[in-house]
Write an enzyme that holds these catalytic residues in place. Structure first.
Site, mmCIF file in Angstrom:
data_model
loop_
_atom_site.group_PDB
_atom_site.id
_atom_site.type_symbol
_atom_site.label_atom_id
_atom_site.label_comp_id
_atom_site.label_asym_id
_atom_site.label_seq_id
_atom_site.Cartn_x
_atom_site.Cartn_y
_atom_site.Cartn_z
ATOM 1 N N CYS A 53 0.833 -1.204 0.000
ATOM 2 C CA CYS A 53 0.000 0.000 0.000
ATOM 3 C C CYS A 53 0.867 1.255 0.000
ATOM 4 O O CYS A 53 1.851 1.341 0.735
ATOM 5 C CB CYS A 53 -0.910 -0.001 1.223
ATOM 6 N N ARG B 226 -13.006 1.028 -4.850
ATOM 7 C CA ARG B 226 -12.503 0.982 -3.471
ATOM 8 C C ARG B 226 -11.792 2.287 -3.118
ATOM 9 O O ARG B 226 -11.742 2.692 -1.962
ATOM 10 C CB ARG B 226 -11.549 -0.204 -3.314
#
Length: 488
Positions: free
Chosen positions: A307, A403
């Site tokens: 991430c 998302r």
């Protein structure tokens, strides 16, 4: 607000250690089970991430058999995701209460397709789909030498001397019947009508995987991810129809109006389904999601190994502090949180649980296992599996863009919040889970924690600096043999 802009100091896994305490419990005797909701109990506090290189049906089945839970990712069509859920629910049963069946007039080709799709070795045959009176059974043995698959099932099925049992037959009684008659499938009937099915494989699996996480019908537990996109309503409907136990509203920023509204809508529509919402990193967000109807809140903004949210968007809260803050709020509601991301070692799992997490969600630690759907690669003579963040360009192009609230953007305009890479191949999932839970058991022994509730309530942390972290890892030595639970 202005004066308190820099007031908060936050910690993550490498900033803290658990303090050892007096103990009267051995690691082998600790209780790793956790009640996540009224209907969902896990026997280990581990959930595989809803990522397209981590969890599909194969991983979810393996996770549930180990006592955990798998979240089927949503980077696929609605029907395909529902089908993945069905594969998990039908992979193992105490008693199959709604077995597949066919009729005598259907073709052998249709039977072969059904058996191949769900990896079953036989199917009951009923007179018609309304009355469902059992008239035969079709197994692989009946099909072994068939060349013309267009013929009707009635021409090849076993009809004589069918062995059946009443609907209230126990697994122990069924096992004796199966062994006595040397058969693999036992139809359960009431007044001739097919009401259920018990197979020898399911009985063997109960013995082989005694720790499996199951629903009230003896089927493996499974979760599935949904979002806040245009297809969410139909996706949720199909997943519920497929038998999903847990729906996970999976977004990068759970403390947003769209997510809160979706939580209210899903909980109102499917009140019986356990609902997870996230991701968040603050007590305020946790409060709002619980008040909207979430049963469980998922915690973690940007801690994952793949991430880049924290460096791209400059946003996040170091994970130990995020877990603790959200858990403090969750305690007021009597509900659970899941610590999602940033976990590199088994020691990080127990830190996350001691900080207030009821379970952890793992991505990178499971992506290298045999059961993950990531492609296998050979690099410099070593085997790897592809692993990517759901905020990576590749995953967003496949469908995870909602998302990150970029559903209406063209692919060339995506702003990724993740990367794509590879992780070392690790073999079977059960070996990885064994090592991870072994570390958690050891930590609970050191802290004197009999169960996870006691760990959450009683365990204490000490902070450490860079020197303490360096001291914690192997040092002043060249590692010559790789350990199954440590790589750095």
């Amino acid at each position: 607000m202005w004066e308190s802009k820099f007031a908060k100091e936050s910690l993550t896994f490498d900033d803290v250690l658990l303090i050892p305490a007096q103990s009267d419990i051995l690691p082998k005797d600790v209780d790793l089970s956790v009640q996540l909701s009224d209907k969902v109990k896990l026997n280990i506090p581990v959930i595989s991430a809803g990522m397209d290189t981590v969890t599909e049906s194969k991983m979810a089945i393996a996770m549930a058999r180990q006592g955990g839970l798998g979240v089927i990712h949503k980077n696929m069509g609605v029907e395909e995701q529902a089908d993945e859920v069905q594969k998990v629910k039908r992979s193992e049963n105490g008693v199959i209460s709604n077995p597949f069946f066919l009729t005598p007039e259907e073709s052998v080709y249709e039977a072969e397709a059904l058996m191949g799709k769900y990896r079953i070795s036989g199917v009951p045959i009923v007179d018609n789909k309304e009355d469902r009176n059992l008239v035969g059974i079709l197994t692989n043995r009946d099909l072994r030498f068939i060349e013309d698959f267009s013929i009707k099932i009635v021409d090849v099925m076993t009809q004589e001397n069918l062995i059946t049992a009443p609907v209230n037959t126990t697994l122990e009684e069924a096992e004796k019947i199966l062994q006595k008659h040397k058969i693999e499938k036992l139809p359960l009937v009431k007044d001739g009508r097919l009401e259920g099915l018990i197979t020898i494989k399911d009985i063997e699996k109960v013995i082989e995987f005694p720790n499996a996480a199951k629903d009230e019908h003896g089927r493996l537990l499974v979760a599935a991810a949904i979002g806040i996109s245009k297809d969410t309503d139909i996706r949720a409907q199909k997943l519920v129809e497929a038998g999903v136990d847990v729906l996970v509203i999976d977004t990068a920023h759970g403390h947003s109006k769209g997510v809160i509204d979706q939580v209210k809508h899903i909980k109102k529509t499917y009140p019986e389904i356990t609902l997870v919402a996230g991701n968040v990193a603050t007590a305020e967000a946790t409060k709002d999601l619980f008040e909207a109807g979430a049963d469980i809140v998922k915690v973690g903004i940007g801690p994952g190994s793949i991430c880049t949210t924290r460096v791209v968007a400059g946003v996040g809260v170091p994970q130990i502090t995020a877990i603790y803050d959200c858990a403090t709020e969750a305690r007021k509601h009597g509900k659970a949180i899941i610590a999602d991301g940033g976990i590199k070692f088994s020691g990080d799992i127990i830190k996350a649980l001691a900080a207030g997490g009821h379970a952890v969600m793992l991505g990178s630690l499971l992506a290298g296992t045999e059961e993950s759907p990531g492609a296998t690669e050979i690099f410099q003579g070593r085997q790897y599996k592809v692993y990517r963040g759901m905020g990576s360009l590749g995953a967003m192009e496949k469908g995870s863009n909602d998302r990150y609230f970029q559903e209406d953007k063209a692919p060339k305009k995506f702003v990724p919040e993740g990367i794509e890479g590879r992780t070392a191949y690790k073999g079977a999932l059960q070996d990885t889970i064994y090592q991870l839970m072994g570390g958690v058991r050891a930590g609970m022994g050191y802290t004197g924690s009999h169960d996870l509730r006691e760990l959450r309530e009683e365990a204490q942390f000490t902070r450490m600096g860079p020197a303490g972290l360096a001291e914690s890892h192997p040092h002043n030595i060249q590692i010559t043999k790789e350990s199954p639970n440590y790589s750095f």
